[in-house]
Design a protein around this motif. Sequence first.
Motif, PDB file in Angstrom:
ATOM      1  N   ALA A  61      10.698  23.740  -2.122  1.00  0.00           N
ATOM      2  CA  ALA A  61       9.771  22.974  -1.284  1.00  0.00           C
ATOM      3  C   ALA A  61      10.457  21.726  -0.746  1.00  0.00           C
ATOM      4  O   ALA A  61      11.253  21.089  -1.436  1.00  0.00           O
ATOM      5  CB  ALA A  61       8.527  22.594  -2.080  1.00  0.00           C
ATOM      6  N   ARG A  62      10.120  21.353   0.477  1.00  0.00           N
ATOM      7  CA  ARG A  62      10.680  20.154   1.083  1.00  0.00           C
ATOM      8  C   ARG A  62       9.896  18.910   0.707  1.00  0.00           C
ATOM      9  O   ARG A  62      10.445  17.807   0.745  1.00  0.00           O
ATOM     10  CB  ARG A  62      10.716  20.304   2.610  1.00  0.00           C
ATOM     11  N   TRP A  63       8.604  19.061   0.352  1.00  0.00           N
ATOM     12  CA  TRP A  63       7.808  17.878   0.048  1.00  0.00           C
ATOM     13  C   TRP A  63       6.636  18.244  -0.841  1.00  0.00           C
ATOM     14  O   TRP A  63       6.170  19.380  -0.881  1.00  0.00           O
ATOM     15  CB  TRP A  63       7.319  17.207   1.330  1.00  0.00           C
ATOM     16  N   VAL A  64       6.180  17.248  -1.569  1.00  0.00           N
ATOM     17  CA  VAL A  64       4.965  17.318  -2.388  1.00  0.00           C
ATOM     18  C   VAL A  64       4.267  15.972  -2.232  1.00  0.00           C
ATOM     19  O   VAL A  64       4.910  14.915  -2.303  1.00  0.00           O
ATOM     20  CB  VAL A  64       5.280  17.590  -3.872  1.00  0.00           C
ATOM     21  N   ALA A  65       2.960  15.991  -2.018  1.00  0.00           N
ATOM     22  CA  ALA A  65       2.204  14.758  -1.783  1.00  0.00           C
ATOM     23  C   ALA A  65       1.004  14.689  -2.720  1.00  0.00           C
ATOM     24  O   ALA A  65       0.440  15.709  -3.112  1.00  0.00           O
ATOM     25  CB  ALA A  65       1.740  14.676  -0.330  1.00  0.00           C
ATOM     26  N   ARG A  66       0.631  13.453  -3.039  1.00  0.00           N
ATOM     27  CA  ARG A  66      -0.539  13.196  -3.868  1.00  0.00           C
ATOM     28  C   ARG A  66      -1.368  12.091  -3.236  1.00  0.00           C
ATOM     29  O   ARG A  66      -0.826  11.066  -2.812  1.00  0.00           O
ATOM     30  CB  ARG A  66      -0.123  12.787  -5.279  1.00  0.00           C
ATOM     31  N   LYS A  67      -2.666  12.312  -3.208  1.00  0.00           N
ATOM     32  CA  LYS A  67      -3.587  11.336  -2.656  1.00  0.00           C
ATOM     33  C   LYS A  67      -4.519  10.871  -3.772  1.00  0.00           C
ATOM     34  O   LYS A  67      -5.139  11.690  -4.451  1.00  0.00           O
ATOM     35  CB  LYS A  67      -4.419  11.946  -1.525  1.00  0.00           C
ATOM     36  N   GLN A  68      -4.633   9.560  -3.944  1.00  0.00           N
ATOM     37  CA  GLN A  68      -5.547   9.038  -4.947  1.00  0.00           C
ATOM     38  C   GLN A  68      -5.940   7.608  -4.608  1.00  0.00           C
ATOM     39  O   GLN A  68      -5.187   6.869  -3.966  1.00  0.00           O
ATOM     40  CB  GLN A  68      -4.930   9.105  -6.343  1.00  0.00           C
ATOM     41  N   TRP A  69      -7.138   7.233  -5.077  1.00  0.00           N
ATOM     42  CA  TRP A  69      -7.672   5.900  -4.842  1.00  0.00           C
ATOM     43  C   TRP A  69      -7.090   4.918  -5.846  1.00  0.00           C
ATOM     44  O   TRP A  69      -6.927   5.234  -7.019  1.00  0.00           O
ATOM     45  CB  TRP A  69      -9.191   5.914  -4.957  1.00  0.00           C
ATOM     46  N   LYS A  70      -6.827   3.696  -5.367  1.00  0.00           N
ATOM     47  CA  LYS A  70      -6.324   2.628  -6.223  1.00  0.00           C
ATOM     48  C   LYS A  70      -7.033   1.321  -5.873  1.00  0.00           C
ATOM     49  O   LYS A  70      -7.272   1.021  -4.693  1.00  0.00           O
ATOM     50  CB  LYS A  70      -4.806   2.450  -6.050  1.00  0.00           C
ATOM     51  N   ASP A  71      -7.332   0.545  -6.901  1.00  0.00           N
ATOM     52  CA  ASP A  71      -7.981  -0.747  -6.698  1.00  0.00           C
ATOM     53  C   ASP A  71      -6.988  -1.753  -6.128  1.00  0.00           C
ATOM     54  O   ASP A  71      -5.784  -1.712  -6.408  1.00  0.00           O
ATOM     55  CB  ASP A  71      -8.557  -1.262  -8.008  1.00  0.00           C
ATOM     56  N   LEU A  72      -7.518  -2.658  -5.348  1.00  0.00           N
ATOM     57  CA  LEU A  72      -6.671  -3.599  -4.638  1.00  0.00           C
ATOM     58  C   LEU A  72      -5.943  -4.544  -5.582  1.00  0.00           C
ATOM     59  O   LEU A  72      -4.767  -4.859  -5.370  1.00  0.00           O
ATOM     60  CB  LEU A  72      -7.521  -4.402  -3.640  1.00  0.00           C
ATOM     61  N   ASP A  73      -6.619  -5.006  -6.635  1.00  0.00           N
ATOM     62  CA  ASP A  73      -5.973  -5.982  -7.513  1.00  0.00           C
ATOM     63  C   ASP A  73      -4.775  -5.375  -8.237  1.00  0.00           C
ATOM     64  O   ASP A  73      -3.764  -6.056  -8.475  1.00  0.00           O
ATOM     65  CB  ASP A  73      -6.988  -6.530  -8.516  1.00  0.00           C
ATOM     66  N   GLU A  74      -4.833  -4.088  -8.588  1.00  0.00           N
ATOM     67  CA  GLU A  74      -3.686  -3.437  -9.226  1.00  0.00           C
ATOM     68  C   GLU A  74      -2.513  -3.323  -8.268  1.00  0.00           C
ATOM     69  O   GLU A  74      -1.354  -3.552  -8.649  1.00  0.00           O
ATOM     70  CB  GLU A  74      -4.093  -2.050  -9.727  1.00  0.00           C
ATOM     71  N   LEU A  75      -2.789  -2.977  -7.021  1.00  0.00           N
ATOM     72  CA  LEU A  75      -1.707  -2.837  -6.045  1.00  0.00           C
ATOM     73  C   LEU A  75      -1.083  -4.191  -5.713  1.00  0.00           C
ATOM     74  O   LEU A  75       0.141  -4.294  -5.552  1.00  0.00           O
ATOM     75  CB  LEU A  75      -2.244  -2.183  -4.771  1.00  0.00           C
ATOM     76  N   GLU A  76      -1.884  -5.220  -5.592  1.00  0.00           N
ATOM     77  CA  GLU A  76      -1.328  -6.537  -5.299  1.00  0.00           C
ATOM     78  C   GLU A  76      -0.433  -7.024  -6.429  1.00  0.00           C
ATOM     79  O   GLU A  76       0.605  -7.656  -6.184  1.00  0.00           O
ATOM     80  CB  GLU A  76      -2.465  -7.534  -5.077  1.00  0.00           C
ATOM     81  N   ALA A  77      -0.818  -6.732  -7.681  1.00  0.00           N
ATOM     82  CA  ALA A  77       0.017  -7.146  -8.806  1.00  0.00           C
ATOM     83  C   ALA A  77       1.315  -6.368  -8.849  1.00  0.00           C
ATOM     84  O   ALA A  77       2.369  -6.908  -9.220  1.00  0.00           O
ATOM     85  CB  ALA A  77      -0.756  -6.964 -10.115  1.00  0.00           C
ATOM     86  N   ALA A  78       1.280  -5.085  -8.473  1.00  0.00           N
ATOM     87  CA  ALA A  78       2.484  -4.267  -8.518  1.00  0.00           C
ATOM     88  C   ALA A  78       3.395  -4.520  -7.324  1.00  0.00           C
ATOM     89  O   ALA A  78       4.616  -4.436  -7.447  1.00  0.00           O
ATOM     90  CB  ALA A  78       2.106  -2.781  -8.579  1.00  0.00           C
ATOM     91  N   MET A  79       2.813  -4.832  -6.143  1.00  0.00           N
ATOM     92  CA  MET A  79       3.610  -5.038  -4.929  1.00  0.00           C
ATOM     93  C   MET A  79       3.165  -6.328  -4.243  1.00  0.00           C
ATOM     94  O   MET A  79       2.444  -6.302  -3.235  1.00  0.00           O
ATOM     95  CB  MET A  79       3.444  -3.837  -3.989  1.00  0.00           C
ATOM     96  N   PRO A  80       3.559  -7.465  -4.779  1.00  0.00           N
ATOM     97  CA  PRO A  80       3.110  -8.740  -4.168  1.00  0.00           C
ATOM     98  C   PRO A  80       3.648  -8.952  -2.768  1.00  0.00           C
ATOM     99  O   PRO A  80       3.063  -9.737  -2.009  1.00  0.00           O
ATOM    100  CB  PRO A  80       3.638  -9.790  -5.150  1.00  0.00           C
ATOM    101  N   GLN A  81       4.746  -8.305  -2.402  1.00  0.00           N
ATOM    102  CA  GLN A  81       5.302  -8.504  -1.065  1.00  0.00           C
ATOM    103  C   GLN A  81       4.403  -7.912   0.022  1.00  0.00           C
ATOM    104  O   GLN A  81       4.557  -8.247   1.206  1.00  0.00           O
ATOM    105  CB  GLN A  81       6.710  -7.885  -0.976  1.00  0.00           C
ATOM    106  N   HIS A  82       3.469  -7.032  -0.378  1.00  0.00           N
ATOM    107  CA  HIS A  82       2.563  -6.416   0.592  1.00  0.00           C
ATOM    108  C   HIS A  82       1.124  -6.893   0.386  1.00  0.00           C
ATOM    109  O   HIS A  82       0.188  -6.206   0.804  1.00  0.00           O
ATOM    110  CB  HIS A  82       2.615  -4.891   0.476  1.00  0.00           C
ATOM    111  N   ARG A  83       0.942  -8.058  -0.230  1.00  0.00           N
ATOM    112  CA  ARG A  83      -0.408  -8.515  -0.561  1.00  0.00           C
ATOM    113  C   ARG A  83      -1.261  -8.715   0.697  1.00  0.00           C
ATOM    114  O   ARG A  83      -2.419  -8.288   0.751  1.00  0.00           O
ATOM    115  CB  ARG A  83      -0.335  -9.816  -1.357  1.00  0.00           C
TER     116      ARG A  83
END
Length: 731
Positions: free
Chosen positions: A203-225
């Motif tokens: 296979a050339r690609w595999v993708a996953r779609k899932q919901w994530k809360d904003l506060d978790e993403l901001e803590a993990a990637m502050p450069q994209h806050r």
Amino acid sequence: MIANQVSAQMVRTGSAAPDPSLRPIDDDTPDSHAGQDAAGRGSFNLTRLLRLVSDCEDQPSWRIRSDIAHAYVDGKQFTPEQEAAARAEGLGDVKPTNLVGRVIRSVCGNEAKARTDPVVQADDDDLAEVQDALSHGLKEAQRETKADLAIGQSYFGQVVGGVGWVEVARNRDPMDYPYRVADVPRHEMWWDWASKDLLLRDARWVARKQWKDLDELEAAMPQHRVLLRNASNGWQGFAWDNTIDEQDVALVNHYRDHERWHGYARRAEWFDGARRRVKLYEVWYKVPAWGVFLVLSPTRKVLFNQANQAHVQAVASGTVPIERALTRQVRCALFCGPHRLVDVGTRRRDFPYVPFFAYRDDADKSPYGLVEGMIAPQDGYNRRRLRVEWLLRARQIMADNDALDTKVNSLEDIAAAVMRPDLTVVLNPNRKNTNGFQVSSNLQAQKEQLDMMADDKQLMQDVPGVYGSQLGQAASGVTSGIANSLLIEQGAVAMADLNDNYRHARQGVYERLLDLVIEDHMQPGQRVRVGRGKPRRVVVLNQWDPEAMEMRNGVEDAAVRAGLGEAPSTPAFRMQQQQLVGQIIQAVAQASPQAAAVLVPSFVENTDMPDRRERADDVRRVLGLPTEGDRQAQERLQAQQQEQQAKQQQLADEAARLALEEQAAKVREVQSRAGLNEAKTVEIGHSMGMSELEHQQQRDIAQAEAAAPLSAEEQERIAIEQALAEADATA
């Protein structure tokens, strides 16, 4: 969490510093989606990536079939229309008889019963210590990540809906175990539909779609806050003018991309304003790349690592050939709606997601499971059961037009209350026919319905190939345990391709888990404690020997792989093994007590005692055998056995030499006797020759004397001798 995993990958590989030994092939495709890209330098061409995954939404509608199959296992087998029709017939709140769930859970129970443990296999005996260290790490990871639980859940999805997924990834939360093995819901996964391999290796690609809360993403990637907050609230209140600086240009481009996406994609698909969360799209894909490899053997090549001292020394000394070859690079991209946040390259060989396929449709390659063929008999059984219930409740009312007293009750009143045990009917006393009112039930068709129900119930087992013995039912006429085991084995054979796919996928899970363990055991001079109890020892990995200019116990290039054990490790199988070992001990005890004693530790290990391994080690110590995992004792025992074999060989050689010398002495003795006999023969022959010569001389003298004339005395003597001889003859 996806964000933690991608962040860990960025730290490990460095998104700003591409790997010089593995570089994707560049082409002249213009990047027309640069405004949507916030991944930074070193990211892959976004236009090429979107083109690669463009068929994501054009897959067959297999998910509806899978959802129906899972609903049947959960007992949701009636449509709203069927439930309404049953209530209209007076059947009340009807519930289906869930035959599918029992069969499917029995199949999953057989998987748990036959589950085997992973093992680390090495191609060379020199890698024994590396094998022990990695085996210890893999066993610990299996236990702490609850890998068997995740694999069992994926097997359930494989059997029911046709596909299950397992994720093997890192966990960066220091309060959790460093690795994560988790079951992934099927509705979150998408894959390259052009792949033909059941493990998606092509296979050339595999993708996953899932919901994530904003506060978790901001803590993990502050450069994209800022971008994440604007995307989560729908860019409300965002505005710009001609005085913006260069840093805000990218943010404006993201806003425009948001507006363009919002025109053709529903906002609710990736944005949740109530909880302030966004849907992340995690895309793992493979791109052609040039790689630099070390040729260790005709069948083994490893990717060159400039940070590995052994690799650098091998290339500098010219002892190992090096080549540049075309390969593929596994990359990971993370999207928030239309915005790409991260894109990094990795050195891994496979995707972190492992598919568990049951069967795939020949026409469109859509997955399906065992429930696909069980839906029809389950529907037939439910319909006929409702029909039988209706027949048991149904009543036929036959009445003349003058049978009832219409002032008290009507025919409609009787029909509404005919099922009541306290039915009251007022008849017309002036009716013409005394038998003009009758209530009866017609059960003539009930037997045929019951026969069809039994046939549908049997089809529930025949269609998937599950025998009654696997469900705990004793088959008719089968009383022998061997015959029952053969039926269970036949059921396993009927699902051979499904279980074969499961075993390969399960091995793929542990291969990816072993790759993570290897990554964490590549520190120079890393010390790992292996074994248990007193034989526990320390193994030093990746130890550079400056004198020999080589790496001892190197992990990165070790020819090891993850496999599955041949025997299950469940209590039921241990009991069977214990019975078998006990029978062998009884059989050989009289002929060879020593051989029976060697089997006693195995007998103890197959018991259910909590400390069975310690007791088995005690037995081994009493017998003078090395305990399990004590490689030094095993090596000493092997050395003693080799020394004993050498002594036995020496004694055998000495015995053979003595036998040869004895044989040579016997030959010499025989030769001596032969010479003596020959000498005696010559002497006898010589004596016989002399005697014959003397006799011949006497005969010659006698002949000479006979030829001469006799004297008177001799003639008288001869005459006397002849007379005496004649007298003796006559007497």
